[in-house]
Scaffold this motif. Sequence first.
Motif, PDB file in Angstrom:
ATOM      1  N   ARG A  30      46.398  27.725  58.495  1.00  0.00           N
ATOM      2  CA  ARG A  30      45.195  27.664  59.331  1.00  0.00           C
ATOM      3  C   ARG A  30      44.350  28.928  59.228  1.00  0.00           C
ATOM      4  O   ARG A  30      43.135  28.867  59.333  1.00  0.00           O
ATOM      5  N   GLU A  32      43.761  30.607  56.590  1.00  0.00           N
ATOM      6  CA  GLU A  32      43.049  30.635  55.310  1.00  0.00           C
ATOM      7  C   GLU A  32      41.992  29.544  55.177  1.00  0.00           C
ATOM      8  O   GLU A  32      41.308  29.472  54.167  1.00  0.00           O
ATOM      9  N   LEU A  33      41.857  28.706  56.192  1.00  0.00           N
ATOM     10  CA  LEU A  33      40.895  27.604  56.118  1.00  0.00           C
ATOM     11  C   LEU A  33      39.459  28.116  56.208  1.00  0.00           C
ATOM     12  O   LEU A  33      39.133  28.945  57.048  1.00  0.00           O
ATOM     13  N   GLU A  34      38.624  27.602  55.327  1.00  0.00           N
ATOM     14  CA  GLU A  34      37.197  27.896  55.431  1.00  0.00           C
ATOM     15  C   GLU A  34      36.553  26.944  56.435  1.00  0.00           C
ATOM     16  O   GLU A  34      35.640  27.313  57.154  1.00  0.00           O
ATOM     17  N   ASP A  35      37.003  25.700  56.448  1.00  0.00           N
ATOM     18  CA  ASP A  35      36.515  24.699  57.397  1.00  0.00           C
ATOM     19  C   ASP A  35      37.580  24.504  58.469  1.00  0.00           C
ATOM     20  O   ASP A  35      38.600  25.164  58.478  1.00  0.00           O
ATOM     21  N   SER A  36      37.363  23.550  59.335  1.00  0.00           N
ATOM     22  CA  SER A  36      38.366  23.273  60.359  1.00  0.00           C
ATOM     23  C   SER A  36      39.524  22.479  59.761  1.00  0.00           C
ATOM     24  O   SER A  36      39.403  21.859  58.706  1.00  0.00           O
ATOM     25  N   GLU A  39      38.621  18.839  59.357  1.00  0.00           N
ATOM     26  CA  GLU A  39      37.842  18.545  58.141  1.00  0.00           C
ATOM     27  C   GLU A  39      38.733  18.532  56.910  1.00  0.00           C
ATOM     28  O   GLU A  39      38.602  17.663  56.033  1.00  0.00           O
ATOM     29  N   GLU A  40      39.665  19.471  56.814  1.00  0.00           N
ATOM     30  CA  GLU A  40      40.581  19.532  55.666  1.00  0.00           C
ATOM     31  C   GLU A  40      41.459  18.282  55.612  1.00  0.00           C
ATOM     32  O   GLU A  40      41.625  17.664  54.563  1.00  0.00           O
TER      33      GLU A  40
END
Length: 139
Positions: A30, A32-36, A39-40
């Motif tokens: 979590r 390292e996520l660029e989006d939520s 969304e992933e």
Amino acid sequence: MAIDYGERRIGLALSDPHFDFVSGLPTIDRAELEDSAVEEIGRIVEREGVNRLVIGIPYTLEGEEGEAARAAREFGAELAGALGLPIDEWDERMTTGAAKRALRETGHSEREMKGKLDQLAAVLMLEAYLRRRSGEGRP
């Protein structure tokens, strides 16, 4: 698809369309996520053609709902709303312990377990969920 929701990582597992095999998907970190995370997971659901989600609810050993269980349930509700898929809850309080034992038995160190533990917990959860459903006469 099964989801082992955690504060730092989210373990994922997927079954084949005939429910014969379960395999782990890469764990979502979590931080390292660029989006939520929603969304992933939505991208994975679309890519894999997932039609049902199973989210692990980590009840306490006494069977009560603690903070982690509430957070998992809220995340499941967010996923269901965003993705429009049915979501089942699964009591997963023992799966992380079982996954840790299995990884230790195969010689993994604590450091090596980090990325694999959540994935294996999701695999064990989905296997148990599918066994229960097949015992009820449902795929």
